[in-house]
Write an enzyme that holds these catalytic residues in place. Structure first.
Site, short mmCIF file in Angstrom:
data_model
loop_
_atom_site.label_atom_id
_atom_site.label_comp_id
_atom_site.label_asym_id
_atom_site.label_seq_id
_atom_site.Cartn_x
_atom_site.Cartn_y
_atom_site.Cartn_z
N TYR A 172 0.86 -1.20 0.00
CA TYR A 172 0.00 0.00 0.00
C TYR A 172 0.89 1.25 0.00
O TYR A 172 0.64 2.20 -0.76
CB TYR A 172 -0.89 -0.03 1.24
CG TYR A 172 -1.76 1.19 1.47
CD1 TYR A 172 -3.00 1.32 0.84
CD2 TYR A 172 -1.37 2.20 2.35
CE1 TYR A 172 -3.82 2.43 1.08
CE2 TYR A 172 -2.17 3.31 2.59
CZ TYR A 172 -3.40 3.43 1.95
OH TYR A 172 -4.19 4.53 2.20
N LYS A 176 1.03 4.16 -2.80
CA LYS A 176 0.76 5.57 -2.51
C LYS A 176 1.97 6.45 -2.86
O LYS A 176 1.80 7.60 -3.30
CB LYS A 176 0.37 5.74 -1.03
CG LYS A 176 -1.01 5.18 -0.69
CD LYS A 176 -2.14 5.86 -1.46
CE LYS A 176 -3.51 5.55 -0.89
NZ LYS A 176 -4.61 6.11 -1.70
P1 NAP Z 1 -13.55 3.56 2.22
O1 NAP Z 1 -14.55 4.13 3.16
O2 NAP Z 1 -13.40 2.09 2.15
O3 NAP Z 1 -13.85 4.18 0.78
C1 NAP Z 1 -13.17 3.72 -0.36
C2 NAP Z 1 -14.17 3.61 -1.49
O4 NAP Z 1 -13.44 3.26 -2.68
C3 NAP Z 1 -15.21 2.51 -1.25
O5 NAP Z 1 -16.48 2.94 -1.68
C4 NAP Z 1 -14.68 1.39 -2.12
O6 NAP Z 1 -15.67 0.48 -2.56
C5 NAP Z 1 -14.12 2.17 -3.29
N1 NAP Z 1 -13.23 1.34 -4.07
C6 NAP Z 1 -12.25 0.52 -3.64
N2 NAP Z 1 -11.66 -0.08 -4.67
C7 NAP Z 1 -12.28 0.36 -5.79
C8 NAP Z 1 -12.15 0.11 -7.17
N3 NAP Z 1 -11.22 -0.76 -7.63
N4 NAP Z 1 -12.94 0.75 -8.04
C9 NAP Z 1 -13.89 1.62 -7.60
N5 NAP Z 1 -14.09 1.89 -6.31
C10 NAP Z 1 -13.30 1.27 -5.41
O7 NAP Z 1 -12.08 4.09 2.56
P2 NAP Z 1 -11.49 5.54 2.95
O8 NAP Z 1 -10.75 5.35 4.21
O9 NAP Z 1 -12.48 6.60 2.83
O10 NAP Z 1 -10.38 5.69 1.81
C11 NAP Z 1 -10.51 6.57 0.71
C12 NAP Z 1 -9.14 6.86 0.14
O11 NAP Z 1 -8.35 7.51 1.14
C13 NAP Z 1 -8.34 5.60 -0.26
O12 NAP Z 1 -7.60 5.88 -1.42
C14 NAP Z 1 -7.42 5.39 0.92
O13 NAP Z 1 -6.26 4.70 0.56
C15 NAP Z 1 -7.12 6.84 1.28
N6 NAP Z 1 -6.63 7.03 2.64
C16 NAP Z 1 -7.41 6.69 3.71
C17 NAP Z 1 -6.90 6.90 4.99
C18 NAP Z 1 -7.70 6.57 6.22
O14 NAP Z 1 -7.14 6.64 7.33
N7 NAP Z 1 -8.97 6.24 6.11
C19 NAP Z 1 -5.61 7.43 5.15
C20 NAP Z 1 -4.87 7.75 4.04
C21 NAP Z 1 -5.39 7.55 2.78
P3 NAP Z 1 -15.88 -0.88 -1.72
O15 NAP Z 1 -16.54 -0.45 -0.43
O16 NAP Z 1 -16.76 -1.69 -2.62
O17 NAP Z 1 -14.53 -1.47 -1.49
#
Ligand code: NAP
Length: 265
Positions: A172, A176
């Site tokens: 991951y 990133k």
């Molecule tokens: P989340 O609530 O799981 O939201 C991610 C969304 O992306 C979900 O709706 C997921 O669908 C969708 N998704 C995943 N793979 C996909 C694909 N191949 N095609 C289309 N949609 C897809 O997670 P989040 O924490 O908000 O994360 C959002 C972004 O922020 C991500 O890129 C993550 O790496 C980044 N991020 C998050 C954090 C954190 O602490 N939360 C920190 C740094 C970066 P499904 O539910 O069907 O999987």
């Protein structure tokens, strides 16, 4: 010599610096978590929004909710962002519905947490595909229209894991870091066209993704956080609106870290 007040932008233009009125934003991953909050924030500031997500039903429900709450046009499109045909179909649909994309936010993603030696090649590839290939496919599809209009803002959701080493999320982190360098390098190509490319690097934010952490892991994150807590999804709205808007007209090729000083330690 200082500019006179007449030479500076007027009161109304300064007050409207963050306005997104008349703009169309495409948000991948907008059906859940921090990108759902960002989609809400963009719509609240005047943008019409296209939500692209893997789960079409969840994305449609989210679009209806955001539209009802903001009065903006919000529509959903189903796509796996790592699939070239899906992305082409989704972008065609967005262009047909909205006519153009002014703001692209690449946020769809997932994580797999375990020691590197336990990763299969398929798991490693899935992380590269969603975070790096997904952003590449959307940038490639949307940038030509931005170039032609000499305006646009691309925002990639990276992570502090792109520049701080964190155990058990090595693929991951590599994905990133790739996304962060895609951001910087693409910003150079787009700068002559007036198109900006930036990243947001969140720290630990409370979303469905991080709620998968076992309780012990969550407590450890809270204890090592200078703020003593996870960030909230709504705390990503301000940075995203800033980067999307004319307030960031000379901000490109960089990243905004939103981590409550976690990476400053
Ligand atoms: P989340 O609530 O799981 O939201 C991610 C969304 O992306 C979900 O709706 C997921 O669908 C969708 N998704 C995943 N793979 C996909 C694909 N191949 N095609 C289309 N949609 C897809 O997670 P989040 O924490 O908000 O994360 C959002 C972004 O922020 C991500 O890129 C993550 O790496 C980044 N991020 C998050 C954090 C954190 O602490 N939360 C920190 C740094 C970066 P499904 O539910 O069907 O999987």
């Amino acid at each position: 010599m200082n500019m006179t007040l007449e030479q500076l932008p007027g009161v109304e233009s300064v007050r409207n610096l963050f306005s997104l009125a008349g703009k169309v934003a495409l948000v991948t991953g907008g059906g859940s978590g921090l990108c759902r909050a960002i989609a809400w924030g963009l719509a609240c500031n005047g943008a019409d929004v296209a939500i692209v997500d893997r789960d079409g039903t969840a994305a449609a429900a989210c679009a209806a909710e955001l539209s009802g709450g903001t009065g903006r046009r919000v529509e959903s499109f189903q796509a796996d962002v790592s699939n070239e045909a899906d992305v082409a179909k989704a972008v065609d649909g967005v262009l047909e519905a909205f006519g153009r994309v002014d703001v692209l936010l690449n946020g769809a993603g997932h994580n797999i947490r375990k020691p590197l030696v336990e990763f299969s090649q398929a798991e490693f590839d899935s992380l590269m595909q969603v975070h790096v290939r997904g952003a590449f496919l959307f940038c490639r599809a949307v940038a030509p229209g931005m170039q032609a209009r000499k305006s646009g803002s691309i925002i990639n959701i990276a992570s502090i894991a792109a520049f701080v080493a964190i155990r058990e999320i090595v693929p991951y982190s590599a994905a990133k870091a790739g996304l962060l360098q895609l951001t910087r390098a693409f910003a150079l190509e787009m700068a002559p066209f007036g198109v900006r490319v930036n990243a947001i690097a969140p720290g630990f934010i409370d979303t469905p993704l991080t709620r998968q952490h076992p309780g012990e892991k969550r407590r450890q994150i809270e204890e090592t956080s200078p703020t003593g807590r996870f960030g909230c999804t709504e705390e990503l709205i301000g940075p995203a609106v800033f980067l999307a808007s004319d307030a960031a007209s000379f901000v490109t090729g960089t990243s905004v870290v939103v981590d409550g000083a976690w990476s400053a330690q």
